[in-house]
Design a protein around this motif. Structure first.
Motif, mmCIF file in Angstrom:
data_model
loop_
_atom_site.group_PDB
_atom_site.id
_atom_site.type_symbol
_atom_site.label_atom_id
_atom_site.label_comp_id
_atom_site.label_asym_id
_atom_site.label_seq_id
_atom_site.Cartn_x
_atom_site.Cartn_y
_atom_site.Cartn_z
ATOM 1 N N MET A 320 0.844 -1.217 0.000
ATOM 2 C CA MET A 320 0.000 0.000 0.000
ATOM 3 C C MET A 320 0.870 1.255 0.000
ATOM 4 S SD MET A 320 -3.322 -0.085 0.202
ATOM 5 C CE MET A 320 -4.387 1.290 0.416
ATOM 6 N N GLU A 321 1.910 1.235 0.804
ATOM 7 C CA GLU A 321 2.855 2.376 0.868
ATOM 8 C C GLU A 321 3.560 2.508 -0.480
ATOM 9 O OE1 GLU A 321 3.539 4.435 3.376
ATOM 10 O OE2 GLU A 321 3.219 3.417 5.306
ATOM 11 N N GLU A 322 3.952 1.376 -1.041
ATOM 12 C CA GLU A 322 4.753 1.399 -2.267
ATOM 13 C C GLU A 322 3.965 1.903 -3.481
ATOM 14 O OE1 GLU A 322 6.479 -2.419 -3.280
ATOM 15 O OE2 GLU A 322 6.985 -1.726 -5.306
ATOM 16 N N PHE A 323 2.709 1.455 -3.623
ATOM 17 C CA PHE A 323 2.018 1.718 -4.882
ATOM 18 C C PHE A 323 1.294 3.065 -4.944
ATOM 19 C CE2 PHE A 323 2.133 -3.100 -4.940
ATOM 20 C CZ PHE A 323 3.276 -3.125 -5.725
ATOM 21 N N GLN A 324 1.165 3.735 -3.805
ATOM 22 C CA GLN A 324 0.669 5.128 -3.798
ATOM 23 C C GLN A 324 -0.646 5.290 -4.574
ATOM 24 O OE1 GLN A 324 2.675 8.179 -2.478
ATOM 25 N NE2 GLN A 324 3.001 6.383 -1.184
ATOM 26 N N TYR A 325 -1.686 4.659 -4.061
ATOM 27 C CA TYR A 325 -2.975 4.685 -4.754
ATOM 28 C C TYR A 325 -3.698 6.028 -4.624
ATOM 29 C CZ TYR A 325 -2.381 -0.368 -4.925
ATOM 30 O OH TYR A 325 -1.897 -1.628 -5.158
#
Ligand code: SF4
Length: 438
Positions: A320-325
């Motif tokens: 969730m942190e990585e993909f920056q939705y």
């Protein structure tokens, strides 16, 4: 005569109900919002959650009580599991798959006799697609391109309610989309349970999804009316580079990608039978960021799936942190009747599910806000959808489907494309002022 429709579930059911409206309209019937006034009462059912099925049972219980006082006809269609179908046959006058709706006039005429269509789960899907839908919106339309699903995710009942994947003939889709553009529709969404596996069931006989997108993308340059074309819901397994390159190439293909993650942990993904890994998913996101850097990224996540321990959740949190939705539809896992996982023990408590949901919501809000802050000072095209509740501003959506409230401008109506200067953001929504020009 009047009819009342209770439409539950996803956009596919809304799309089916628009075709149902046409069938009723051809019978000279008018839709009403008040159940008390209706002669025919129907449900377009959804089996994804027990709550939706409970709603169907409570409605039919009430409607059957009314039958002692007035003559009404009841029906149910949509996504129905075989075991519910058996029960519905005893309580509704008519039970039929959506693909049989073309026969509704005859069924109503013979009412009191349960339609044989109810006993078979396979009507002709092509007959449903052939019905011209009655669009309730003057600027937004949904176009079904495929029905059913072959993926068999363990938490989902769709392959059992809608059946195996079936692609609609591309020429019909292209014709429908072209007509919508010429009629001035601004937001057109291609719909399918597994929209980007379009054509795989007819390999060699039908075009694939990238080619379909390419054909519609080319219309953007040919037609004088401006429009944005979306598609939902895709599966990461079929999100090939071609699809992304095609979206990047054509301005009318909206720069918004929905890419369900469901879990950021490979063990849980395997248990969900998603048939892709986090690493596969990461490559797609990297391709999106590289090929369409302006695209917003939406996702679906399930927290607390059977067997999800702290270590698994931690991987989802990191993803969730990585993909920056820009948007995340996060659901606490609940067993869905008819799905494989409904037979497994639901191992995570509701308290833990809610905590995990809260953690992910906070991460998503932060990434959505960070994206929105970068838009400040830019002028963007938005699609007006109405007035704000207090009536002081306009409501609209950006191409990336970010909500925006803006002030100013004259003669602005729902369905207009308007240039707006972004002045700031309130959380995950934007604020702005109508701009004279781009
Ligand atoms: S891909 Fe999975 S979640 Fe989506 S409809 Fe098919 S089985 Fe259900």
């Amino acid at each position: 005569m009047k009819y009342f429709l209770l439409v539950l579930g996803c956009q596919m059911n809304i799309s089916d109900s628009e075709r149902l409206d046409t069938v009723f309209s051809n019978m000279g019937m008018k839709r009403c919002e008040n159940e008390d006034e209706a002669d025919v009462l129907g449900v377009v059912a959804c089996s994804v959650r027990q709550k939706a099925i409970d709603k169907v049972y409570s409605r039919i219980h009430r409607w059957n009580q009314w039958k002692q006082k007035r003559a009404i006809i009841t029906f149910v269609t949509g996504c129905i599991l075989p075991e519910d179908k058996k029960k519905f046959l005893k309580t509704f006058d008519l039970v039929f798959p959506a693909s049989e709706m073309i026969n509704l006039p005859g069924m109503i005429q013979n009412c009191g006799v349960v339609t044989p269509a109810a006993l078979q789960s396979s009507g002709k899907q092509e007959d449903l697609w052939a019905i011209q839908p009655f669009h309730r919106s003057s600027y937004e339309a949904f176009v079904p391109i495929q029905n059913g699903c072959d993926k068999f995710c363990t938490y989902c009942a769709v392959p059992y309610t809608r059946g195996r994947e079936l692609s609609r003939p591309s020429q019909e889709i292209i014709k429908e989309v072209k007509t919508l553009i010429q009629q001035g529709f601004k937001s057109i969404t291609l719909l399918g349970q597994n929209v980007n596996s379009y054509g795989l069931d007819k390999k060699g006989k039908e075009m694939g999804f990238p080619e379909l997108l390419e054909t519609i993308g080319a219309m953007g340059g040919q037609e004088k009316n401006d429009f944005w074309l979306y598609f939902t819901s895709p599966h990461p397994r079929d999100m090939t580079r071609d699809v992304l390159e095609t979206v990047a190439r054509h301005p009318c293909l909206a720069k918004q990608i929905h890419l369900p993650l469901q879990s950021g942990d490979n063990e849980i993904l395997k248990k969900m039978n998603r048939k892709h890994s986090l690493e596969d998913y990461r490559i797609i996101v990297q391709n999106i960021r590289h090929l369409i850097p302006e695209a917003t990224l939406f996702t679906d996540i399930i927290v607390g799936f059977t067997g999800e321990e702290e270590i698994h959740f931690e991987n989802t949190r990191r993803a969730m942190e990585e993909f920056q939705y820009n948007m995340a539809y996060i659901a606490a896992y609940s067993p869905r009747p008819g799905a494989v996982s409904a037979k497994w023990q639901d191992t995570v408590s509701m308290k833990v599910k809610k905590e995990r949901l809260h953690i992910l919501s906070e991460i998503f809000s932060r990434s959505a806000e960070a994206w929105n802050r970068k838009l400040k000072g830019k002028t963007v095209k938005v699609l007006v959808t109405g007035r704000s509740r207090d009536g002081k501003s306009h409501r609209a959506l950006t191409e990336g489907k970010i909500n925006i409230h803006f002030t100013g401008g004259e003669n602005i109506h729902p369905g207009d494309f308007v240039p707006v200067l972004i002045t700031g953001n309130t959380g995950i929504s934007l604020t702005g002022e109508a701009a004279p020009n781009f």
